[in-house]
Design a protein around this motif. Structure first.
Motif, PDB file in Angstrom:
ATOM      1  N   THR A 112       2.426   5.173   2.511  1.00 24.40           N
ATOM      2  CA  THR A 112       1.230   4.336   2.366  1.00 24.40           C
ATOM      3  C   THR A 112       1.610   2.878   2.154  1.00 24.40           C
ATOM      4  O   THR A 112       0.972   1.967   2.699  1.00 24.40           O
ATOM      5  N   ALA A 115       2.656   1.370   5.376  1.00 28.49           N
ATOM      6  CA  ALA A 115       1.546   1.173   6.314  1.00 28.49           C
ATOM      7  C   ALA A 115       0.877  -0.180   6.150  1.00 28.49           C
ATOM      8  O   ALA A 115       0.037  -0.550   6.978  1.00 28.49           O
ATOM      9  N   ARG A 116       1.228  -0.928   5.107  1.00 26.29           N
ATOM     10  CA  ARG A 116       0.627  -2.253   4.919  1.00 26.29           C
ATOM     11  C   ARG A 116       1.174  -3.269   5.912  1.00 26.29           C
ATOM     12  O   ARG A 116       0.583  -4.330   6.096  1.00 26.29           O
ATOM     13  N   GLU A 121      -0.309   0.872  10.592  1.00 23.72           N
ATOM     14  CA  GLU A 121      -1.445   1.505   9.928  1.00 23.72           C
ATOM     15  C   GLU A 121      -1.472   3.016  10.136  1.00 23.72           C
ATOM     16  O   GLU A 121      -2.019   3.754   9.313  1.00 23.72           O
TER      17      GLU A 121
END
Length: 231
Positions: A112, A115-116, A121
């Motif tokens: 997560t 994914a930034r 994403e």
């Protein structure tokens, strides 16, 4: 970086050539003023290309994970194997994600966080699939197959939209180049358009108004295209 700087310099070179032809420093000053705008446009294009490459890497990562797990590998081992390369889809977070997978850490949390980064994403979906598989015992490979299909469909839709908008971009560029064609035709007919535009009062007014309209038109067309891409 060198290529982008070269393109920026060409804007100044064109301004210098027009300044010599028109015997006025104004085109050179305009070329120098256009360099920051050109730099931002080139940087935005490079960032968009990097974002697309990263999205493709994430899709490839999901597909490779499915293949490894179908072959009997444990999810942690599969992730360590397919994401070992620098272009494995994890980007700068590759080390922390692989460490979490190898030593039993919080793999979904690390995914997560990764994914930034722009274009990554899709790692959010991978993190969700991983967490569901760990918490509820669901099949990770099946979830990743669906995730890969969804990411591919989204990428194909985005590519199709860009292809449809390419005509609008080409039309805007063609219309923006028409004043240059007019100047060339005027010069060929002996009307001396550069002398009129750069050395007479009415010519300077026409140059200012026309330049403002040209910039406004390009900005508006670019905004419409970007809005269609985002929307």
């Amino acid at each position: 970086m060198a290529g982008r700087v070269g393109h920026e310099v060409w804007v100044l070179v064109v301004g210098a050539v027009v300044a010599l032809a028109g015997r006025s420093p104004l085109p050179l000053l305009l070329g120098a003023a256009a360099m920051p705008v050109t730099r931002r446009a080139l940087r935005a294009r490079a960032q968009r290309a990097a974002r697309d490459r990263r999205a493709d890497e994430v899709i490839a990562l999901c597909g490779a994970l499915v293949g490894e797990m179908r072959a009997g590998r444990h999810p942690g081992e599969a992730l360590s194997e397919v994401a070992r390369a620098p272009d494995g889809g994890l980007g700068a977070a590759r080390t922390t994600v692989l460490a979490a997978a190898r030593f039993g850490g919080d793999v979904p949390g690390e995914l997560t966080a990764a994914a930034r980064e722009p274009g990554a994403e899709g790692l959010v979906g991978l993190a969700v699939c991983w967490r569901v598989a760990v918490d509820q015992g669901a099949g990770l490979a099946a979830g990743l197959e669906r995730l890969e299909a969804a990411l591919r469909a989204e990428r194909d839709q985005r590519a199709e939209l860009r292809a449809q908008l390419a005509g609008a971009r080409a039309t805007a560029v063609m219309l923006a180049g028409l004043p240059v064609v007019g100047l060339l035709l005027g010069a060929a007919l002996g009307a001396e358009p550069l002398r009129v535009l750069l050395h007479t009062g009415p010519g300077l007014v026409c140059l200012a108004v026309g330049g403002a309209l040209e910039v406004t038109g390009l900005w508006w067309a670019s905004r419409i295209v970007r809005g269609a891409e985002v929307g």
